[in-house]
Motif scaffolding. Structure first.
Motif: not given
Length: 309
Positions: A138-166
Motif C-alpha cells: 500500500n505504501t509503495v503503490t500510493w507513492t512510487q506506483g502512482r508516480a510511475l503511472m501518472g507522473g509525480r503530480r499524482e503523488l498524495s501523502l494525504k491519501k497515503l496516510a488515510l489509506n485504510p490498509g495503512i
C-alpha cells in the motif's frame, strides 16, 4: 514436493472456483459495475483492516517481535527491488501504456488474492508476514506506483496516510506492542468481518473479469509479456534476492507467494482515475489472474524447496 504443489494448487483452484462464481454472476447480470465498486469499497475500507487487526492480536514475545521485524525488512527490501526494476521495463512503449505495463508487471494483488491464498496454504502463522507485505504494498503503490503511472503530480501523502490498509496496519501494531485487546464482542465482530475477505474478494475479481472482452485479453501480445514478468520473473527475483539472508521459512515462502500473485486490481483503478487506458489495465489484470492458476503453485513449490536448502 508433490505434496506442497498439491496443497498450493488446491488452494489456488478453490479461489478460482470462487472467482468462477463471480464471473457467472457478472455474465448473468447479477453483479453490476456499481455493485462491484461498492463491494470493493467494503473490502478495502472494512474487511482488509479487520484482517490486519486480528493478525496482530498475538502475544508479543521475542520470537513474534523478531518475525515482525524480519518480515518488514524482507518485504521492504523486495519492494525496493521492484521499484528499481519497474523503471527498466517496456522502454519502447508509448507514454500512455508504458506506465500501466510497468505498474502491472511488478505490483501484484497482495490483498484480494495474496491474503486468502497465504491463509489457505500456509495457515494463520503466516498472516503476520502477509499483512506486513500488504502494508508495504500500500505504501509503495500510493507513492512510487502512482508516480510511475501518472507522473509525480499524482503523488498524495494525504491519501497515503488515510489509506485504510495503512490505518489497519497502524492499529494492529498498536495492539501488538501494547498488549491491548479489543473487547470480546468487538473482537468477535472484527474477526467475522475479516473472515469475509476470501469469498467476497474472489467473487469481486470474477465479476470484474466478466466485464472485460476476453477476445482482446487473449489477442494482445504485450499483455503476455507483462504477465510473464509478473508471474515468473518477479517471484524468481524475490526468491533469489531473499535466499542469501536465510530468513524464517514462513516469511520467505509468504514473500514469494505474494510476489507471484497476479497483477493488482489497483492497476485498472489507478489507470481510470488518471485518464490512462483503463481497458488495457483491466485486460492485463484478467489475463494474469487466469494464468496464475498454473504459475502460483510452481512459485510456492520453488519457495518451499529453496527455504529448506
Amino acid at each position: 514436493m508433490l505434496e506442497a504443489f498439491s496443497v498450493v494448487g488446491g488452494s489456488v483452484l478453490t479461489l478460482f472456483l470462487l472467482m468462477s462464481a463471480g464471473f457467472l454472476f457478472g455474465r448473468l447480470g447479477l453483479l453490476s459495475g456499481e455493485t462491484l465498486s461498492q463491494v470493493s469499497r467494503i473490502l478495502l475500507y472494512v474487511v482488509t483492516p479487520s484482517i490486519m487487526i486480528t493478525s496482530f492480536e498475538v502475544e508479543r514475545t521475542p520470537a513474534s517481535q523478531g518475525q515482525l521485524v524480519s518480515a518488514l525488512a524482507a518485504m521492504t527490501g523486495v519492494y525496493v527491488v521492484y521499484m528499481l526494476l519497474s523503471q527498466l521495463l517496456f522502454p519502447r512503449e508509448g507514454e500512455e501504456h508504458r506506465g500501466i505495463l510497468r505498474f502491472a508487471a511488478v505490483y501484484g494483488n497482495a490483498g484480494f488474492m495474496g491474503l486468502p491464498l497465504i491463509q489457505s496454504a500456509l495457515g494463520q502463522e503466516a498472516m503476520m508476514a502477509a499483512v506486513v507485505g500488504l502494508a508495504v504494498f500500500n505504501t509503495v503503490t500510493w507513492t512510487q506506483g502512482r508516480a510511475l503511472m501518472g507522473g509525480r503530480r499524482e503523488l498524495s501523502l494525504k491519501k497515503l496516510a488515510l489509506n485504510p490498509g495503512i490505518l489497519g496496519f497502524a492499529a494492529g501494531l498498536l495492539l501488538f506492542f501494547t498488549g491491548w485487546r479489543l473487547p470480546g464482542p468487538v473482537d468477535a465482530a472484527v474477526g467475522y468481518l475479516g473472515s469475509m475477505n476470501t469469498p467476497l474478494a474472489m467473487v469481486v475479481i470474477g465479476g470484474q473479469m466478466a466485464q472485460t472482452d476476453l477476445r482482446k485479453v487473449f489477442a494482445t501480445g504485450k499483455l503476455y509479456l507483462a504477465s510473464a514478468v509478473k508471474l515468473l520473473g518477479i517471484p524468481l527475483i524475490t526468491a533469489l534476492v531473499l535466499l542469501p539472508f536465510r530468513i524464517d521459512p514462513v516469511i520467505y515462502v509468504a514473500a514469494v507467494i505474494l510476489a507471484g500473485c497476479p497483477t493488482a486490481g489497483a492497476t485498472s483503478l489507478f489507470a481510470q482515475s488518471m485518464g490512462r487506458d483503463a481497458a488495457l489495465a483491466a485486460q492485463q489484470v484478467t489475463l494474469s489472474t487466469l494464468l496464475c492458476l498454473a504459475t502460483l503453485p510452481a512459485a510456492a513449490v520453488l519457495a518451499q524447496l529453496l527455504a529448506n536448502l
